[in-house]
Design an enzyme around this catalytic site. Structure first.
Site, PDB file in Angstrom:
ATOM      1  N   HIS A 106       0.874  -1.183   0.000  1.00  0.00           N
ATOM      2  CA  HIS A 106       0.000   0.000   0.000  1.00  0.00           C
ATOM      3  C   HIS A 106       0.911   1.234   0.000  1.00  0.00           C
ATOM      4  O   HIS A 106       2.028   1.175   0.512  1.00  0.00           O
ATOM      5  CB  HIS A 106      -0.827  -0.066   1.283  1.00  0.00           C
ATOM      6  CG  HIS A 106      -1.908   0.946   1.406  1.00  0.00           C
ATOM      7  ND1 HIS A 106      -1.673   2.239   1.790  1.00  0.00           N
ATOM      8  CD2 HIS A 106      -3.248   0.856   1.219  1.00  0.00           C
ATOM      9  CE1 HIS A 106      -2.822   2.901   1.844  1.00  0.00           C
ATOM     10  NE2 HIS A 106      -3.805   2.081   1.504  1.00  0.00           N
ATOM     11  N   ASP A 117       3.093  -4.270   8.038  1.00  0.00           N
ATOM     12  CA  ASP A 117       1.857  -3.525   7.825  1.00  0.00           C
ATOM     13  C   ASP A 117       0.712  -4.506   8.068  1.00  0.00           C
ATOM     14  O   ASP A 117       0.429  -5.379   7.250  1.00  0.00           O
ATOM     15  CB  ASP A 117       1.849  -2.992   6.388  1.00  0.00           C
ATOM     16  CG  ASP A 117       0.503  -2.397   5.993  1.00  0.00           C
ATOM     17  OD1 ASP A 117      -0.470  -2.539   6.758  1.00  0.00           O
ATOM     18  OD2 ASP A 117       0.423  -1.805   4.905  1.00  0.00           O
ATOM     19  N   GLN A 163      -4.425  -5.243   6.976  1.00  0.00           N
ATOM     20  CA  GLN A 163      -5.377  -6.236   6.460  1.00  0.00           C
ATOM     21  C   GLN A 163      -5.257  -7.588   7.153  1.00  0.00           C
ATOM     22  O   GLN A 163      -5.917  -8.548   6.749  1.00  0.00           O
ATOM     23  CB  GLN A 163      -5.192  -6.420   4.937  1.00  0.00           C
ATOM     24  CG  GLN A 163      -5.401  -5.149   4.125  1.00  0.00           C
ATOM     25  CD  GLN A 163      -6.847  -4.636   4.158  1.00  0.00           C
ATOM     26  OE1 GLN A 163      -7.778  -5.332   4.574  1.00  0.00           O
ATOM     27  NE2 GLN A 163      -7.043  -3.406   3.719  1.00  0.00           N
ATOM     28  N   LYS A 183     -10.703  -0.731  10.392  1.00  0.00           N
ATOM     29  CA  LYS A 183     -10.891  -1.910   9.541  1.00  0.00           C
ATOM     30  C   LYS A 183     -11.303  -3.129  10.363  1.00  0.00           C
ATOM     31  O   LYS A 183     -11.468  -4.220   9.847  1.00  0.00           O
ATOM     32  CB  LYS A 183      -9.595  -2.212   8.769  1.00  0.00           C
ATOM     33  CG  LYS A 183      -9.230  -1.125   7.752  1.00  0.00           C
ATOM     34  CD  LYS A 183      -7.984  -1.510   7.003  1.00  0.00           C
ATOM     35  CE  LYS A 183      -7.357  -0.358   6.235  1.00  0.00           C
ATOM     36  NZ  LYS A 183      -8.122   0.080   5.089  1.00  0.00           N
ATOM     37  N   CYS A 217      -4.753   2.492  -3.652  1.00  0.00           N
ATOM     38  CA  CYS A 217      -3.508   2.988  -3.031  1.00  0.00           C
ATOM     39  C   CYS A 217      -2.352   2.036  -3.289  1.00  0.00           C
ATOM     40  O   CYS A 217      -1.527   1.788  -2.393  1.00  0.00           O
ATOM     41  CB  CYS A 217      -3.669   3.224  -1.535  1.00  0.00           C
ATOM     42  SG  CYS A 217      -4.934   4.422  -1.152  1.00  0.00           S
TER      43      CYS A 217
END
Ligand code: PLP
Length: 407
Positions: free
Chosen positions: A121, A198, A201, A224, A361
């Site tokens: 991302h 990261d 997700q 999220k 993104c």
């Protein structure tokens, strides 16, 4: 998992959009919020609202207890050793920028390397581009395989003893690829580098154990995973965080301020300058309670089922290309031949189906895939296979509609 009971907890899902029951398939962008989270925030503002850490009055200490209680929940959620390692901030983007601006600028020097992948991302590319430019370091990419995965052999070939930072998405927000971060952490450490994960997700969808993964930093966003917008967590190993300088200076993060110099509070507060995101953190605490009550293993199993179902159903549509590997997180990114993804999304919206279209993104990845944009349907704990069927019907209608339109 009683999906109907779960759906009843999400008031927003119970509505019609454009004359059809809403099908919300955009949870990778942001998830919906259950009543318990909405009520926790509402209750805080109705009964407790006060600034934290400073007040000697009752509301102030209640607010502080709730805020710090949320930190303990976040610690437990990712199995960090200590609450000192849990820094509240605005979300994944902010978390990654703190690591880049603080750890990156202090530890990366001319000739060093920062290693990332093409599936990142923008939030996990641009902060490293900035560090590399400022410090004269090289940004290196682990190559992407045809199926949207990376191999450990390529990781070994890319990471060297000049590498100071390996920054990687646990789960790709476009391909759904689940990266083997535990193995990558090992390779990074063997080369003397730190690994920054990261987790935007992954945290909402699978059990995270930062000690087992042995990652040095792990960033995720509350919004999220059923929490409000504007709250996120940066995990960092305590010894690393202790050695780092804050990036925001002002109230709340100081110990003593004198005319020409100041000292910082201990962890984690030295990284939380200004009035913190109190209501957001309380909402995140409620979201963690909600998710843990259902159970992350249950959620992961449900999502695996629905991801497989969606992959198979969409694979059967002629002229539809799916991007990313077969084994994936609960999202499907695709394009329909001859139809721009924005048009796909617009037609689906007329059927009450919310998906995302664009570059997500991830412009570097779009270039690798040789597309300018894609459509993406992303599922969460409240989605059903019937909703995937609605998506398939909508896509067949979209094809029919554009098949009848001459350009
Ligand atoms: N990383 C990934 C993989 C994402 O999917 C996202 C958001 O979509 C982010 C980072 C940025 O998260 P936020 O916008 O919450 O900071």
């Amino acid at each position: 998992m009683d999906i109907r009971a779960i759906r009843e907890q999400f008031p927003v899902l119970d509505q019609e959009v454009n004359g059809h029951p809403l099908v919300y398939l955009d949870s990778s962008a942001t998830s919906q919020k259950p009543i318990s989270v909405i009520e926790a925030v509402d209750h805080y503002y109705r009964t407790t609202n006060s600034n934290v850490h400073r007040g000697v009055h009752t509301l102030g200490s209640r607010a502080t207890d709730l805020y710090e209680g949320a930190r303990e929940k976040a610690r437990r959620f990712i199995n960090a050793k200590s609450t000192s390692e849990i820094i509240f901030n605005r979300g994944t983007t902010t978390g990654l920028n703190i690591v880049a601006q603080s750890y990156g600028l202090a530890n990366v020097n001319e000739g060093d390397e920062i290693v990332i992948t093409p599936m990142e991302h923008h939030s996990n590319i641009i902060p490293w581009q900035q560090v590399a430019k400022k410090k004269g370091a090289t940004l290196k990419y682990i190559p992407l395989q045809e199926d949207g995965t990376i191999t450990l052999e390529d990781v070994r070939n890319t990471v060297t003893n000049q590498t100071k930072i390996v920054a990687i998405a646990h789960v790709s927000n476009v391909l759904g690829t689940i990266n083997p971060v535990k193995e990558i952490a090992k390779i990074a450490h063997e080369n003397g580098a730190v690994i920054v994960v990261d987790g935007a997700q992954s945290a909402p969808h699978m059990k995270i154990d930062v000690q087992d993964l042995d990652c040095d930093f792990y960033a995720f966003s509350g919004h999220k995973m059923c929490a409000p917008t504007g709250i996120g967590v940066l995990y960092g190993k305590e010894d690393l965080l202790n050695a780092m300088e804050p990036v925001e200076f002002g109230g709340e993060m100081i110990d003593f301020v004198e005319k020409y110099d100041s000292t910082w509070k201990e962890l984690p507060w030295k990284f939380e300058g200004g009035t913190p995101i109190i209501a957001g953190a309380i909402g995140l605490g409620a979201a963690i309670d909600f998710i843990e009550e259902i159970g992350l293993d249950e959620i992961a199993a449900h999502e695996e089922h629905i991801a497989n179902y969606a992959y198979d159903a969409l694979s059967n549509i002629d002229g539809l290309t799916i991007y990313g590997p077969r084994k994936r997180a609960s999202l499907v990114t695709f394009n329909l031949d001859e139809v721009h993804p924005h048009d796909v999304s617009t037609v689906l919206d007329t059927e009450g189906i919310a998906i995302r279209a664009g570059h997500h993104c991830a412009q570097v990845l779009m270039k690798e895939l040789q597309v300018s944009a894609t459509a993406r349907a992303s599922m969460y704990l409240y989605n059903t296979v019937e909703e995937v069927d609605r998506l398939v019907e909508g896509l067949l209608k979209t094809k029919e509609y554009f098949g009848n339109v001459s350009f």
